[in-house]
Design an enzyme around this catalytic site. Sequence first.
Site, mmCIF file in Angstrom:
data_model
loop_
_atom_site.group_PDB
_atom_site.id
_atom_site.type_symbol
_atom_site.label_atom_id
_atom_site.label_comp_id
_atom_site.label_asym_id
_atom_site.label_seq_id
_atom_site.Cartn_x
_atom_site.Cartn_y
_atom_site.Cartn_z
ATOM 1 C CD GLU A 1 26.151 2.932 27.366
ATOM 2 O OE1 GLU A 1 26.804 3.611 26.636
ATOM 3 O OE2 GLU A 1 26.556 2.232 28.058
HETATM 4 C C1 TNX Z 1 29.318 4.921 28.564
HETATM 5 S S1 TNX Z 1 28.621 6.098 31.084
HETATM 6 C C2 TNX Z 1 28.798 3.807 29.672
HETATM 7 C C3 TNX Z 1 29.788 2.967 30.032
HETATM 8 C C4 TNX Z 1 31.046 3.112 29.136
HETATM 9 C C5 TNX Z 1 31.487 4.435 28.701
HETATM 10 C C6 TNX Z 1 32.862 4.612 28.183
HETATM 11 C C7 TNX Z 1 27.650 4.888 31.069
HETATM 12 C C8 TNX Z 1 26.528 5.273 32.213
HETATM 13 N N1 TNX Z 1 27.889 4.113 30.313
HETATM 14 O O1 TNX Z 1 29.352 1.767 29.757
HETATM 15 O O2 TNX Z 1 32.057 2.288 29.605
HETATM 16 O O3 TNX Z 1 30.523 5.289 28.211
HETATM 17 O O4 TNX Z 1 33.218 5.951 28.275
#
Ligand code: TNX
Length: 497
Positions: free
Chosen positions: A309
């Site tokens: 992300e």
């Molecule tokens: C996505 S999963 C994220 C996390 C969040 C999560 C909440 C991932 C690699 N990144 O930063 O906590 O969704 O469900």
Amino acid sequence: MVSIIPQPLHLLTRPEHVPVARFEIRGGGLEQAPWLDGLAADVLGAAVARVAGTAQGPGGGDGERTGSPAPTAVVLRLDENAGPDGSTSRERYSLVVDAGGAVLSAPEPAGLFHALQTLRQLVEAPAPGEAGARVPHVVVHDAPRYGWRGLSVDVARHFFGLADLRAVVDVAAAYKLNVLHLHLTDDQGWRIESPTRPELAELSSGSDTSGGSGGHLSLADFRALQDHAAERFVRVVPEIDVPGHINAATHVYGDLMPDGVPTDAYTGIEVGFSRLTIDLPSTEPFLRDVFTDLARATDGEHVHLGGDEVLKMEPAEYARFVELCERIVLEAGKKPVAWQEVAKAPLRPGTIVQYWDTHPADLTYLVEAAEAGARVIMSPANRVYLDMKYTADFPLGQDWAGLVEVRDAYDWEPEEAVPGLPASAIEGVEAAVWTERIPTLDDLFTMLLPRLTAVAEVAWTEPARKDWEDYRRRVAAEAAVWRESGVAFHPSPQVAW
Ligand code: TNX
């Protein structure tokens, strides 16, 4: 009918039972795992006490009294020939229970531990009109489908300390999981002591997403956690998430920001807003320090570098970060693991990629990385993100990846999760629990159980041996264990409680 989770590969049950007033561990005293005898006595003693309703300490309580029944022998034996025919898994085991007691055999202590968990689940309440626990005669030859069977816990959004994480390890190990992945850093907190950068935990671990006072693991805590996990054959894979999810660090070091100004502490639950900048002079020294510190503190062979992300960065800069962090982790003597997005960048051979985001319509980049040699851990959010709500009105967790009822976590096939992904690239399966909206340990277990047992069966059991109707019956038997040990769970209406 016996209730073992995860379902073993070969299981033969007979109508006879052996009574167990108490177990006596024999032939253990393993050089590689001297603690196993004591652990076996505790685990089996608790199982007997639970169904027989008597207090039973390690070694058998009041069994010495005159007139009390003879102990049931439990033999632990290292044996290269144990396990299913043809299995090469180092975790394989066999378990035979007959009138003479129980014989557990495996090539390595890990298999003996798995056999012990199977035996624990075979302890039954007395037959009607009789007294005392009993175990059915069985022959089990068992081995895992995948060698990586994990649970990832986010201790950054809410902090969970040593005692909590030990309890989590105990539950994971009870269902034959063998990896605890710790998401140690994020925008909201830096939860691990870094000896060369003590300011990180000192200045960036005092809050969480619900107004609490946070916390962090000292190196002594991390040492103790790894020891506890190792005794249960669980390895710890620690994660420092870069180059996004990094506000806890930019809050401490203004020189990680282009304008030189430290960012404010963050207690919200947005993602994707923070980032490092590769061309600042402080960035590489920071990465070297924190990853090398973490690698030094870690017994296991893997370090997770995050990579997810990063919404505010050009692909070229992102690729340079991936390359740099892989190199730092490798130079520190560890193998890199990272979230799915890193597969968009050129990867070094050996890097493990963790699939999570089920939204992208086109996952060609992931398939191509696997074809080029990357190993893949399957963590599809709509199946194994155990912070997803069970139902729309569930008070805890989130729902961005959908609702995940018990059956959703159970009824899926890792080889079909990413179209075109070569099955041979799959390293294993890992559940994840993110804690933005999960403040307490009871809340955490409520999200984990029973779904974690479903994921454990996906990771361990061959698809032909899986069966939802049978699983929803088997999992009900575990509720008594959770109640007994004070572990919270969600009484989902999908389970035959
Ligand atoms: C996505 S999963 C994220 C996390 C969040 C999560 C909440 C991932 C690699 N990144 O930063 O906590 O969704 O469900």
